[in-house]
Enzyme design. Structure first.
Site, PDB file in Angstrom:
ATOM      1  CB  THR A  32      -7.682   3.778  -2.063  1.00 31.13           C
ATOM      2  OG1 THR A  32      -7.349   4.344  -0.797  1.00 31.13           O
ATOM      3  CG2 THR A  32      -6.408   3.502  -2.837  1.00 31.13           C
ATOM      4  CB  THR A 107      -9.677  -0.518   2.061  1.00 31.87           C
ATOM      5  OG1 THR A 107      -8.516   0.324   2.188  1.00 31.87           O
ATOM      6  CG2 THR A 107      -9.811  -1.000   0.634  1.00 31.87           C
ATOM      7  CG  ASP A 108      -9.027   4.293   5.678  1.00 31.09           C
ATOM      8  OD1 ASP A 108      -8.088   3.480   5.544  1.00 31.09           O
ATOM      9  OD2 ASP A 108      -8.870   5.524   5.621  1.00 31.09           O
TER      10      ASP A 108
END
Length: 347
Positions: A32, A107-108
């Protein structure tokens, strides 16, 4: 009287000689933090390079920053193999004399990639992971501030030889403790069991307590080694355990995300006992915070019952981190008895 013309003031922050010319390597993996709107629709995708990310960060005066585009993927598409390759690059950079290394990514999977890197990395140069909860095109994008804080943390003597860290929102978290606890909040990353190990205050690292580094795991036996398959099966109300069927021929190891302190339906016990004879089976809690117990309950399917059938207690590790510990040791050829002992390091 003639007017007095004052010289214009230098508004730039003072940088002491000791702080000048600190060198930082930024390895960009996508995510992201590197996403902008696509031409085909309203969604975002990784497009920005590491150089683009650094160029958007004010306050990097005093740092010599170099960048590499190591991957350009959403966090969900990163693999264990990608992280093994990353660790090889980190250890190469450790010998190149940089003062700190920052890894930017989605960040997943950030809590898992940082933890796996912490398992493998043997260098002394600080490694800090960071990312963003808002894309670069969003109002209030948090990427630039997180990169600045990560650079400041990675060049601090206080985090040297202390393992791998995650820096988000000016908080410094140990990779072994941090978790993503919210799907969208900029404050998504916390260490629920311990709290952050430190903070960034006016660009200065302030650590709350020292951190003991755990012994590293050897990297996979050969770069061409087939990745081991370790899966997580989660206990849920009334589950028959059908997902446990036939795993002997399909996986190399198993993590059970059990209820509470380490409990499963009693109908699971025969299947788990059989699996534990064929492969390492680790007992973790689906809660994600707090330890698996060893000897408090004694009913069929309790923690003491399962451990007596050969399962391995994960201690305080959540199922996802327990999976990575097992996968790393299996890929390194660690004997089963030593794998069980490895989990004691986290007790």
């Amino acid at each position: 009287m003639s007017p007095v013309h004052a010289e214009p003031r230098d508004e730039r922050p003072f940088v002491s000689p000791a702080e000048q010319h600190r060198s930082v390597l930024v390895l960009a993996l996508g995510g992201t933090i590197a996403m902008t709107p696509t031409a085909s629709g309203p969604g975002v995708a990784p497009t920005l390079t590491g150089s683009d990310l650094v160029a958007a960060v004010p306050g990097l005066r005093g740092f010599e920053v170099s960048t590499e585009d190591f991957r350009k993927l959403p966090g969900a598409s990163l693999t264990i193999g990608d992280i093994v390759d990353l660790v090889h690059r980190l250890e190469q950079a450790d010998g190149e004399g940089v003062d700190g290394i920052v890894v930017t990514q989605g960040t997943d999977t950030l809590e898992e990639t940082a933890f796996l890197t912490d398992l493998y990395y043997r260098g002394s140069t600080p490694v800090v992971f960071t990312g963003a909860m808002r894309s670069a095109a969003a109002a209030g994008a948090d990427g630039p501030a997180n990169i600045l804080a990560a650079v400041q943390a990675a060049t601090s003597a206080g985090v040297r030889e202390a393992g791998v860290f995650v820096v988000m929102g000016d908080e410094i978290h140990a990779a072994r403790h941090v978790r993503k606890m919210h799907t969208t909040s900029p404050a998504a990353f916390t260490s629920p069991a311990t709290g952050p190990v430190g903070h960034l205050v006016e660009g200065t690292v302030r650590l709350r307590h020292p951190l003991k580094r755990t012994a590293p795991v050897a990297l996979p036996l050969t770069p061409e080694s087939t990745p081991v398959e370790v899966e997580v099966v989660t206990a849920s109300l009334g589950s028959s355990g059908i997902l446990l069927e036939g795993l002997e021929s399909r996986v190399s190891g198993l993590v059970v995300a059990a209820f509470g302190v380490g409990h499963v339906p009693q109908t699971w016990v025969p299947r788990l006992a059989s699996l534990a004879e064929a492969m390492p089976v680790v007992l973790a809690s689906r809660i994600g915070t707090g330890p698996v117990l060893t000897s408090t309950y004694a009913f069929p399917g309790s923690e003491s019952d399962l451990l007596a059938h050969g399962l391995i207690a994960a201690g305080p590790l959540d199922p996802y981190k327990a999976r990575l510990v097992m996968a790393a040791h299996l890929a390194a050829g660690t004997p089963r008895e030593a794998i069980a002992k490895a989990f004691l390091d986290y007790a």
